[in-house]
Write a protein that holds these residues in place. Structure first.
Motif, PDB file in Angstrom:
ATOM      1  N   TYR A   8      23.361 -32.612  -8.197  1.00 15.47           N
ATOM      2  CA  TYR A   8      24.055 -32.103  -7.011  1.00 15.47           C
ATOM      3  C   TYR A   8      23.816 -33.011  -5.812  1.00 15.47           C
ATOM      4  CZ  TYR A   8      24.473 -28.106 -10.024  1.00 15.47           C
ATOM      5  OH  TYR A   8      24.748 -27.303 -11.090  1.00 15.47           O
ATOM      6  N   LEU A   9      22.598 -33.507  -5.690  1.00 10.65           N
ATOM      7  CA  LEU A   9      22.301 -34.451  -4.614  1.00 10.65           C
ATOM      8  C   LEU A   9      23.099 -35.733  -4.810  1.00 10.65           C
ATOM      9  CD1 LEU A   9      18.436 -33.928  -4.378  1.00 10.65           C
ATOM     10  CD2 LEU A   9      20.246 -32.832  -3.029  1.00 10.65           C
ATOM     11  N   GLN A  10      23.249 -36.152  -6.067  1.00 18.62           N
ATOM     12  CA  GLN A  10      24.009 -37.370  -6.353  1.00 18.62           C
ATOM     13  C   GLN A  10      25.484 -37.197  -6.013  1.00 18.62           C
ATOM     14  OE1 GLN A  10      22.443 -40.304  -7.127  1.00 18.62           O
ATOM     15  NE2 GLN A  10      24.465 -41.116  -6.601  1.00 18.62           N
ATOM     16  N   ALA A  79      19.787 -17.537  -4.103  1.00 17.46           N
ATOM     17  CA  ALA A  79      21.007 -17.929  -3.398  1.00 17.46           C
ATOM     18  C   ALA A  79      20.877 -19.369  -2.924  1.00 17.46           C
ATOM     19  CB  ALA A  79      21.256 -17.008  -2.208  1.00 17.46           C
ATOM     20  N   TRP A  80      22.023 -19.984  -2.694  1.00 14.34           N
ATOM     21  CA  TRP A  80      22.082 -21.345  -2.170  1.00 14.34           C
ATOM     22  C   TRP A  80      22.594 -21.277  -0.749  1.00 14.34           C
ATOM     23  CZ3 TRP A  80      20.046 -25.340  -4.804  1.00 14.34           C
ATOM     24  CH2 TRP A  80      19.650 -25.053  -6.109  1.00 14.34           C
ATOM     25  N   TRP A  81      21.921 -21.957   0.152  1.00  9.17           N
ATOM     26  CA  TRP A  81      22.204 -21.849   1.585  1.00  9.17           C
ATOM     27  C   TRP A  81      22.607 -23.190   2.164  1.00  9.17           C
ATOM     28  CZ3 TRP A  81      21.690 -17.031   3.856  1.00  9.17           C
ATOM     29  CH2 TRP A  81      21.063 -16.074   3.090  1.00  9.17           C
ATOM     30  N   VAL A  82      23.607 -23.161   3.047  1.00 12.99           N
ATOM     31  CA  VAL A  82      23.999 -24.320   3.837  1.00 12.99           C
ATOM     32  C   VAL A  82      23.878 -23.893   5.294  1.00 12.99           C
ATOM     33  CG1 VAL A  82      25.826 -25.962   4.413  1.00 12.99           C
ATOM     34  CG2 VAL A  82      25.591 -25.145   2.053  1.00 12.99           C
ATOM     35  N   TYR A  83      22.965 -24.543   6.020  1.00 11.13           N
ATOM     36  CA  TYR A  83      22.690 -24.232   7.425  1.00 11.13           C
ATOM     37  C   TYR A  83      23.259 -25.327   8.316  1.00 11.13           C
ATOM     38  CZ  TYR A  83      18.909 -21.014   6.019  1.00 11.13           C
ATOM     39  OH  TYR A  83      18.182 -19.989   5.486  1.00 11.13           O
ATOM     40  N   SER A  84      23.907 -24.915   9.374  1.00 13.87           N
ATOM     41  CA  SER A  84      24.326 -25.853  10.414  1.00 13.87           C
ATOM     42  C   SER A  84      24.068 -25.191  11.754  1.00 13.87           C
ATOM     43  CB  SER A  84      25.810 -26.198  10.266  1.00 13.87           C
ATOM     44  OG  SER A  84      26.195 -27.068  11.310  1.00 13.87           O
ATOM     45  N   TRP A  85      23.025 -25.635  12.408  1.00 18.42           N
ATOM     46  CA  TRP A  85      22.629 -25.077  13.704  1.00 18.42           C
ATOM     47  C   TRP A  85      22.349 -26.257  14.613  1.00 18.42           C
ATOM     48  CZ3 TRP A  85      18.591 -20.592  14.103  1.00 18.42           C
ATOM     49  CH2 TRP A  85      18.553 -20.120  15.403  1.00 18.42           C
ATOM     50  N   ASN A  98      25.765 -20.373   5.599  1.00 17.67           N
ATOM     51  CA  ASN A  98      26.597 -19.917   4.488  1.00 17.67           C
ATOM     52  C   ASN A  98      25.738 -19.720   3.254  1.00 17.67           C
ATOM     53  OD1 ASN A  98      28.844 -20.069   6.111  1.00 17.67           O
ATOM     54  ND2 ASN A  98      29.455 -22.080   5.386  1.00 17.67           N
ATOM     55  N   GLU A  99      25.892 -18.578   2.625  1.00 19.97           N
ATOM     56  CA  GLU A  99      25.158 -18.248   1.402  1.00 19.97           C
ATOM     57  C   GLU A  99      26.107 -18.333   0.213  1.00 19.97           C
ATOM     58  OE1 GLU A  99      22.884 -14.480  -0.698  1.00 19.97           O
ATOM     59  OE2 GLU A  99      23.292 -14.398   1.449  1.00 19.97           O
ATOM     60  N   TRP A 100      25.638 -18.995  -0.839  1.00 25.62           N
ATOM     61  CA  TRP A 100      26.448 -19.189  -2.035  1.00 25.62           C
ATOM     62  C   TRP A 100      25.654 -18.779  -3.259  1.00 25.62           C
ATOM     63  CZ3 TRP A 100      31.267 -20.032  -0.755  1.00 25.62           C
ATOM     64  CH2 TRP A 100      31.541 -20.652   0.470  1.00 25.62           C
ATOM     65  N   SER A 101      26.364 -18.393  -4.316  1.00 28.58           N
ATOM     66  CA  SER A 101      25.685 -17.963  -5.544  1.00 28.58           C
ATOM     67  C   SER A 101      25.380 -19.129  -6.487  1.00 28.58           C
ATOM     68  CB  SER A 101      26.512 -16.899  -6.270  1.00 28.58           C
ATOM     69  OG  SER A 101      27.796 -17.403  -6.604  1.00 28.58           O
ATOM     70  N   SER A 102      25.939 -20.312  -6.199  1.00 25.07           N
ATOM     71  CA  SER A 102      25.672 -21.461  -7.071  1.00 25.07           C
ATOM     72  C   SER A 102      25.541 -22.735  -6.243  1.00 25.07           C
ATOM     73  CB  SER A 102      26.807 -21.636  -8.082  1.00 25.07           C
ATOM     74  OG  SER A 102      27.973 -22.128  -7.445  1.00 25.07           O
ATOM     75  N   PRO A 103      24.837 -23.720  -6.794  1.00 23.25           N
ATOM     76  CA  PRO A 103      24.746 -24.995  -6.079  1.00 23.25           C
ATOM     77  C   PRO A 103      26.101 -25.696  -5.994  1.00 23.25           C
ATOM     78  CG  PRO A 103      23.681 -25.157  -8.221  1.00 23.25           C
ATOM     79  CD  PRO A 103      24.042 -23.719  -8.019  1.00 23.25           C
ATOM     80  N   GLU A 104      26.980 -25.491  -6.974  1.00 25.34           N
ATOM     81  CA  GLU A 104      28.314 -26.100  -6.927  1.00 25.34           C
ATOM     82  C   GLU A 104      29.080 -25.617  -5.696  1.00 25.34           C
ATOM     83  OE1 GLU A 104      27.127 -25.952 -11.272  1.00 25.34           O
ATOM     84  OE2 GLU A 104      27.129 -24.485  -9.666  1.00 25.34           O
ATOM     85  N   GLN A 105      28.981 -24.327  -5.394  1.00 21.77           N
ATOM     86  CA  GLN A 105      29.665 -23.772  -4.225  1.00 21.77           C
ATOM     87  C   GLN A 105      29.083 -24.331  -2.935  1.00 21.77           C
ATOM     88  OE1 GLN A 105      28.857 -19.690  -5.354  1.00 21.77           O
ATOM     89  NE2 GLN A 105      31.062 -19.281  -5.514  1.00 21.77           N
ATOM     90  N   ALA A 106      27.760 -24.464  -2.884  1.00 20.09           N
ATOM     91  CA  ALA A 106      27.112 -24.992  -1.679  1.00 20.09           C
ATOM     92  C   ALA A 106      27.510 -26.447  -1.451  1.00 20.09           C
ATOM     93  CB  ALA A 106      25.593 -24.856  -1.798  1.00 20.09           C
TER      94      ALA A 106
END
Length: 137
Positions: A8-10, A79-85, A98-106
């Motif tokens: 996912y990082l790649q 959960a998978w989280w994407v933070y933008s602050w 944003n909270e996601w149920s999978s790393p693909e969604q994040a």
């Protein structure tokens, strides 16, 4: 808490994004990473953007010049989280968690921010231009 799989990082790196070393497992974003769009990568950006909030610790690589705010990607509680602050002193309307149920969604969320609908980045640009406090009269 789950460490983010390298694949996912790649995906983020392959899109031209900067991905930091993971945070410590004891950090508030355990094993999370910061992700940003370098100026050299085409996509959504904020004209004149300057990021002064990234600290390099130890032997971590210095990030390239960015023209858009960085986000945090981490996992917690399944959960998978994407933070933008982007602003000190308070959460702005353009900030999000944003909270996601999978790393693909994040990962898809991060790619959309930097390369998808430009309205998300435009909202951040507009928030950056607004005064933080009204002058007292």
């Amino acid at each position: 808490m789950a460490r983010i799989e390298e694949k996912y990082l790649q995906q983020l790196r392959d899109a031209g994004l900067f991905v930091s070393h993971p945070y410590s497992p004891k950090h508030g974003w355990p094993d999370g990473v910061r992700v940003g769009k370098p100026t050299s990568t085409p996509g959504n950006s904020i004209p004149g953007y300057r990021d002064g909030g990234y600290l390099v610790i130890g032997d971590a690589p210095l990030p390239p010049e960015m023209n858009a705010p960085m986000v945090v990607l981490c996992s917690h509680g399944g959960a998978w989280w994407v933070y933008s602050w982007d602003f000190d002193g308070g959460f702005m309307p353009s900030d999000f968690v944003n909270e996601w149920s999978s790393p693909e969604q994040a990962v898809a969320d991060i790619l959309d921010l930097y390369f998808g609908d430009p309205q998300r980045m435009q909202a951040k640009a507009e928030a950056k231009m607004k005064p933080r406090h009204s002058p007292s009269t």
